[in-house]
Design a protein around this motif. Structure first.
Motif, PDB file in Angstrom:
ATOM      1  N   ALA A   1       0.840  -1.199   0.000  1.00 16.09           N
ATOM      2  CA  ALA A   1       0.000   0.000   0.000  1.00 16.09           C
ATOM      3  C   ALA A   1       0.874   1.247   0.000  1.00 16.09           C
ATOM      4  O   ALA A   1       1.849   1.336   0.742  1.00 16.09           O
ATOM      5  N   LEU A   2       0.504   2.204  -0.852  1.00 13.55           N
ATOM      6  CA  LEU A   2       1.186   3.489  -0.942  1.00 13.55           C
ATOM      7  C   LEU A   2       0.230   4.549  -0.424  1.00 13.55           C
ATOM      8  O   LEU A   2      -0.850   4.745  -0.973  1.00 13.55           O
ATOM      9  N   LEU A   3       0.634   5.249   0.660  1.00 11.15           N
ATOM     10  CA  LEU A   3      -0.215   6.254   1.288  1.00 11.15           C
ATOM     11  C   LEU A   3       0.426   7.639   1.134  1.00 11.15           C
ATOM     12  O   LEU A   3       1.634   7.788   1.351  1.00 11.15           O
ATOM     13  N   TYR A   4      -0.383   8.603   0.767  1.00 10.29           N
ATOM     14  CA  TYR A   4       0.083   9.984   0.669  1.00 10.29           C
ATOM     15  C   TYR A   4      -1.129  10.900   0.655  1.00 10.29           C
ATOM     16  O   TYR A   4      -2.255  10.487   0.329  1.00 10.29           O
ATOM     17  N   ILE A   5      -0.925  12.154   1.044  1.00  8.06           N
ATOM     18  CA  ILE A   5      -1.987  13.154   0.984  1.00  8.06           C
ATOM     19  C   ILE A   5      -1.852  13.875  -0.351  1.00  8.06           C
ATOM     20  O   ILE A   5      -0.826  14.497  -0.631  1.00  8.06           O
ATOM     21  N   ASN A   6      -2.870  13.784  -1.148  1.00  8.61           N
ATOM     22  CA  ASN A   6      -2.812  14.147  -2.560  1.00  8.61           C
ATOM     23  C   ASN A   6      -2.380  15.590  -2.796  1.00  8.61           C
ATOM     24  O   ASN A   6      -1.630  15.877  -3.728  1.00  8.61           O
ATOM     25  N   ASP A   7      -2.862  16.535  -1.979  1.00  8.90           N
ATOM     26  CA  ASP A   7      -2.542  17.935  -2.219  1.00  8.90           C
ATOM     27  C   ASP A   7      -1.392  18.442  -1.354  1.00  8.90           C
ATOM     28  O   ASP A   7      -1.184  19.647  -1.247  1.00  8.90           O
ATOM     29  N   ILE A   8      -0.655  17.527  -0.724  1.00  8.05           N
ATOM     30  CA  ILE A   8       0.523  17.929   0.056  1.00  8.05           C
ATOM     31  C   ILE A   8       1.792  17.268  -0.494  1.00  8.05           C
ATOM     32  O   ILE A   8       2.808  17.925  -0.683  1.00  8.05           O
ATOM     33  N   ALA A   9       1.737  15.977  -0.769  1.00  6.53           N
ATOM     34  CA  ALA A   9       2.913  15.242  -1.236  1.00  6.53           C
ATOM     35  C   ALA A   9       3.337  15.716  -2.618  1.00  6.53           C
ATOM     36  O   ALA A   9       2.509  16.180  -3.419  1.00  6.53           O
ATOM     37  N   ASP A  10       4.637  15.581  -2.904  1.00 11.77           N
ATOM     38  CA  ASP A  10       5.176  15.955  -4.201  1.00 11.77           C
ATOM     39  C   ASP A  10       4.681  14.974  -5.255  1.00 11.77           C
ATOM     40  O   ASP A  10       5.000  13.783  -5.197  1.00 11.77           O
ATOM     41  N   PRO A  11       3.904  15.397  -6.244  1.00 12.47           N
ATOM     42  CA  PRO A  11       3.336  14.462  -7.226  1.00 12.47           C
ATOM     43  C   PRO A  11       4.401  13.748  -8.054  1.00 12.47           C
ATOM     44  O   PRO A  11       4.224  12.579  -8.419  1.00 12.47           O
ATOM     45  N   ASP A  12       5.508  14.431  -8.361  1.00 10.13           N
ATOM     46  CA  ASP A  12       6.574  13.785  -9.135  1.00 10.13           C
ATOM     47  C   ASP A  12       7.205  12.638  -8.346  1.00 10.13           C
ATOM     48  O   ASP A  12       7.508  11.572  -8.910  1.00 10.13           O
ATOM     49  N   LEU A  13       7.408  12.868  -7.043  1.00 10.25           N
ATOM     50  CA  LEU A  13       7.979  11.811  -6.206  1.00 10.25           C
ATOM     51  C   LEU A  13       7.010  10.644  -6.075  1.00 10.25           C
ATOM     52  O   LEU A  13       7.421   9.473  -6.104  1.00 10.25           O
ATOM     53  N   VAL A  14       5.715  10.939  -5.947  1.00 16.24           N
ATOM     54  CA  VAL A  14       4.713   9.875  -5.860  1.00 16.24           C
ATOM     55  C   VAL A  14       4.751   9.011  -7.109  1.00 16.24           C
ATOM     56  O   VAL A  14       4.758   7.771  -7.033  1.00 16.24           O
ATOM     57  N   GLU A  15       4.782   9.632  -8.276  1.00 14.23           N
ATOM     58  CA  GLU A  15       4.817   8.870  -9.523  1.00 14.23           C
ATOM     59  C   GLU A  15       6.102   8.068  -9.641  1.00 14.23           C
ATOM     60  O   GLU A  15       6.095   6.935 -10.151  1.00 14.23           O
ATOM     61  N   ASP A  16       7.218   8.639  -9.208  1.00 10.55           N
ATOM     62  CA  ASP A  16       8.496   7.929  -9.271  1.00 10.55           C
ATOM     63  C   ASP A  16       8.470   6.680  -8.389  1.00 10.55           C
ATOM     64  O   ASP A  16       8.944   5.609  -8.800  1.00 10.55           O
ATOM     65  N   ILE A  17       7.893   6.801  -7.188  1.00 15.33           N
ATOM     66  CA  ILE A  17       7.807   5.652  -6.290  1.00 15.33           C
ATOM     67  C   ILE A  17       6.894   4.580  -6.885  1.00 15.33           C
ATOM     68  O   ILE A  17       7.195   3.374  -6.837  1.00 15.33           O
ATOM     69  N   LYS A  18       5.777   4.992  -7.474  1.00 20.50           N
ATOM     70  CA  LYS A  18       4.870   4.031  -8.110  1.00 20.50           C
ATOM     71  C   LYS A  18       5.582   3.243  -9.203  1.00 20.50           C
ATOM     72  O   LYS A  18       5.450   2.017  -9.288  1.00 20.50           O
ATOM     73  N   LYS A  19       6.332   3.957 -10.047  1.00 22.51           N
ATOM     74  CA  LYS A  19       7.028   3.292 -11.146  1.00 22.51           C
ATOM     75  C   LYS A  19       8.066   2.308 -10.630  1.00 22.51           C
ATOM     76  O   LYS A  19       8.215   1.206 -11.174  1.00 22.51           O
ATOM     77  N   LYS A  20       8.778   2.698  -9.582  1.00 22.32           N
ATOM     78  CA  LYS A  20       9.792   1.799  -9.034  1.00 22.32           C
ATOM     79  C   LYS A  20       9.168   0.544  -8.447  1.00 22.32           C
ATOM     80  O   LYS A  20       9.709  -0.556  -8.574  1.00 22.32           O
ATOM     81  N   ILE A  21       8.018   0.693  -7.788  1.00 27.32           N
ATOM     82  CA  ILE A  21       7.348  -0.480  -7.218  1.00 27.32           C
ATOM     83  C   ILE A  21       6.834  -1.387  -8.325  1.00 27.32           C
ATOM     84  O   ILE A  21       6.937  -2.622  -8.239  1.00 27.32           O
ATOM     85  N   LYS A  22       6.295  -0.803  -9.396  1.00 27.81           N
ATOM     86  CA  LYS A  22       5.783  -1.612 -10.503  1.00 27.81           C
ATOM     87  C   LYS A  22       6.888  -2.387 -11.206  1.00 27.81           C
ATOM     88  O   LYS A  22       6.642  -3.449 -11.781  1.00 27.81           O
ATOM     89  N   LYS A  23       8.108  -1.840 -11.183  1.00 27.87           N
ATOM     90  CA  LYS A  23       9.221  -2.487 -11.873  1.00 27.87           C
ATOM     91  C   LYS A  23       9.850  -3.622 -11.063  1.00 27.87           C
ATOM     92  O   LYS A  23      10.737  -4.318 -11.564  1.00 27.87           O
ATOM     93  N   ILE A  24       9.418  -3.796  -9.828  1.00 25.65           N
ATOM     94  CA  ILE A  24       9.998  -4.849  -8.990  1.00 25.65           C
ATOM     95  C   ILE A  24       9.612  -6.215  -9.540  1.00 25.65           C
ATOM     96  O   ILE A  24       8.422  -6.543  -9.630  1.00 25.65           O
ATOM     97  N   GLU A  25      10.578  -6.979  -9.933  1.00 22.08           N
ATOM     98  CA  GLU A  25      10.344  -8.330 -10.445  1.00 22.08           C
ATOM     99  C   GLU A  25      11.141  -9.309  -9.591  1.00 22.08           C
ATOM    100  O   GLU A  25      12.346  -9.416  -9.715  1.00 22.08           O
ATOM    101  N   ILE A  26      10.446  -9.983  -8.724  1.00 22.20           N
ATOM    102  CA  ILE A  26      11.073 -10.925  -7.803  1.00 22.20           C
ATOM    103  C   ILE A  26      10.036 -11.962  -7.403  1.00 22.20           C
ATOM    104  O   ILE A  26       8.828 -11.701  -7.467  1.00 22.20           O
ATOM    105  N   ASP A  27      10.492 -13.142  -7.036  1.00 21.42           N
ATOM    106  CA  ASP A  27       9.556 -14.204  -6.659  1.00 21.42           C
ATOM    107  C   ASP A  27       8.676 -13.800  -5.486  1.00 21.42           C
ATOM    108  O   ASP A  27       7.479 -14.041  -5.481  1.00 21.42           O
ATOM    109  N   GLY A  28       9.280 -13.206  -4.477  1.00 21.03           N
ATOM    110  CA  GLY A  28       8.520 -12.851  -3.283  1.00 21.03           C
ATOM    111  C   GLY A  28       9.237 -11.796  -2.481  1.00 21.03           C
ATOM    112  O   GLY A  28      10.315 -11.318  -2.857  1.00 21.03           O
ATOM    113  N   LEU A  29       8.632 -11.427  -1.376  1.00 21.20           N
ATOM    114  CA  LEU A  29       9.215 -10.432  -0.475  1.00 21.20           C
ATOM    115  C   LEU A  29       9.526 -11.107   0.860  1.00 21.20           C
ATOM    116  O   LEU A  29       8.787 -10.961   1.835  1.00 21.20           O
TER     117      LEU A  29
END
Length: 488
Positions: free
Chosen positions: A178-206
């Protein structure tokens, strides 16, 4: 991707093969009649709630004529009085849903399946975290279930702008992140960057849950400074979200990741903010002082003892009267390792024995080591002060890093004395100055300098005197702590 067949037996057979129901005892199928049609409920034993028995009873009472047209939609509208239902047309998606906990309802002749999220969760009871205790304030802490942790944050931030996005990570484990942030406070560019990095994670498990996510997000292997802050407190998480930070909660982990995280974020403590401004400021400054003491005090005393000519005459009393059989630098290195041995051992024994272990390690071993001449008393004193200062650091990861840097400084001073101290200190300062946490300087708000933000980190200010602007290096849409009505 396998589409759902019209024949229910084909669907059940596919799911049983996909989930290895013949080998796994907890993969169950319950077949029954819905309006004279064969229906099947596929689920994992242990995830299902008792209240679903009531739903099954309603389904068995459905009449044949009720399923003549748009059977699935009619069942959803009239026969499933449940708040978490959806549909799927894909068998592979249905198998993933079953493994995550929801139940799949299949009806003969229909190419659509109903997903009933009737999961029940086994979880420990919320309790105050051991590493983040406070004399006052709520006593609840995060548990191993992600949905409960998000709920505890929602309870404190009833804001429609609080966004809680979820992604699945791990080709085999399929963990919810889960990714939590306050939409009108958090930096939108950083939010998108974190989303992309999480989507790119390719591993069997955590296998290490949030720690594995941190490794993929930071990518640092050699830099020991923690780039994220771990917390088990929902109130701490809510406070950071209000500052524009991003929170990551991983299912099966009782901790949350807060990012970006700078040096001052790591040394903050909830206890400081639970006190009045004056004692709170005292605690804040004392914690910063303890960080410096932990890193430099044993090293500086060792340097003064090895090179007494560096000291002015007024301080010539510093240094041991008798060094003993072991060189002084080696004494400090052995003492540093000994403290870590005791600390590691305390993690492996029951809590009822930890106190006894500490007494044995601190009193008996230290006392006998001085009596037999292995250590001089000053070695024990200064290493103990350094260890206590290390315990005062709020961020456990930063405390370990400070301990490692102190150990390196001890080795450099032992081998090269003043030159080793200068080289080590410059290297440590350079490490802090040039490190970044997700694009933010690790020493912000000192570098770049921001007095209003620095003031809020160093001094415990009353909410009435607190700067209106949030301490955020970015420029959030809502940069003010107070509403416009409050300012008028």
């Amino acid at each position: 991707m396998k589409e759902i067949f019209k024949e229910i037996d084909q669907n059940l057979e596919y799911l049983k093969n996909e989930l290895h129901a013949d080998l796994s005892f907890d993969v169950l199928t319950r077949t029954f009649k819905v309006g004279d049609r064969k229906a099947g409920l596929v689920y994992i034993d242990g995830f299902i709630k008792d209240r679903l028995i009531y739903i099954l009873n309603r389904l068995m009472d459905v009449k044949r004529e009720d399923l003549s047209v748009d059977a699935i939609q009619k069942i959803l509208d009239k026969q499933l009085p449940y708040y978490e239902v959806s549909t799927t047309t894909n068998l592979d998606d249905a198998a993933d849903k079953i493994l995550a906990g929801p139940q799949i309802l299949l009806i003969d002749g229909e190419t659509e399946a109903i997903v009933i999220d009737g999961r029940t969760w086994m979880s420990t009871a919320p309790k105050e975290p051991e590493l983040e205790k406070s004399t006052r304030g709520p006593g609840d802490g995060f548990v191993e279930t992600m949905i409960f942790n998000v709920q505890m944050v929602r309870r404190r931030l009833r804001d429609s702008e609080l966004i809680t996005e979820v992604q699945k990570v791990g080709t085999r484990s399929k963990n919810d992140v889960a990714l939590l942030y306050i939409n009108d406070i958090a930096d939108p560019d950083l939010v998108e960057d974190i989303k992309k990095k999480i989507k790119k994670i390719e591993i069997d498990g955590l296998p290490m849950a949030d720690k594995t996510i941190e490794d993929f997000l930071t990518g640092d292997n050699l830099n020991p400074l923690p780039k994220v802050r771990y917390t088990e407190r929902p109130d701490t998480t809510a406070a950071h979200l209000l500052e524009g930070k991003i929170c990551i909660i991983v299912d099966n982990s009782p901790t949350a990741l807060i990012l970006p995280s700078t040096f001052f974020d790591q040394v903050q403590s909830l206890e400081d903010y639970r006190q009045a401004p004056l004692p709170g400021t005292y605690l804040k400054l004392l914690r910063l002082f303890a960080t410096g003491i932990s890193l430099f005090l044993p090293v500086i005393w060792l340097l003064a003892a090895l090179q007494p000519e560096l000291l002015p005459e007024t301080l010539d009393f510093i240094g041991p009267e008798k060094i003993g059989e072991v060189p002084l630098g080696i004494q400090f290195i052995i003492a540093s390792l000994g403290i870590d041995f005791v600390r590691m051992a305390s993690f492996q024994v029951p809590s009822s024995l930890a106190t006894s272990l500490g007494i044995i390690g601190a009193l008996l071993l230290g006392d006998f080591a001085t009596k037999v001449g292995l250590f001089v008393p000053e070695t024990i004193i200064y290493m103990a002060i350094g260890a206590i200062g290390n315990f005062a650091i709020s961020g456990f990861e930063l405390a370990l890093t400070i301990k490692l840097l102190r150990f390196i400084l001890l080795i450099l001073v032992t081998g090269f004395q003043l030159y080793g101290f200068i080289a080590g200190t410059v290297a440590i300062l350079a490490l802090f100055v040039f490190s970044k946490s997700f694009g933010i300087s690790y020493l912000w708000p000192i570098i770049p300098f921001d007095w209003n933000a620095l003031k809020s980190y160093i001094f415990r200010q009353s909410i009435l005197d607190l700067s209106h602007r949030r301490p955020n290096i970015h420029s959030p849409t809502d940069s003010d702590r107070y509403s416009k009505d409050d300012q008028e």
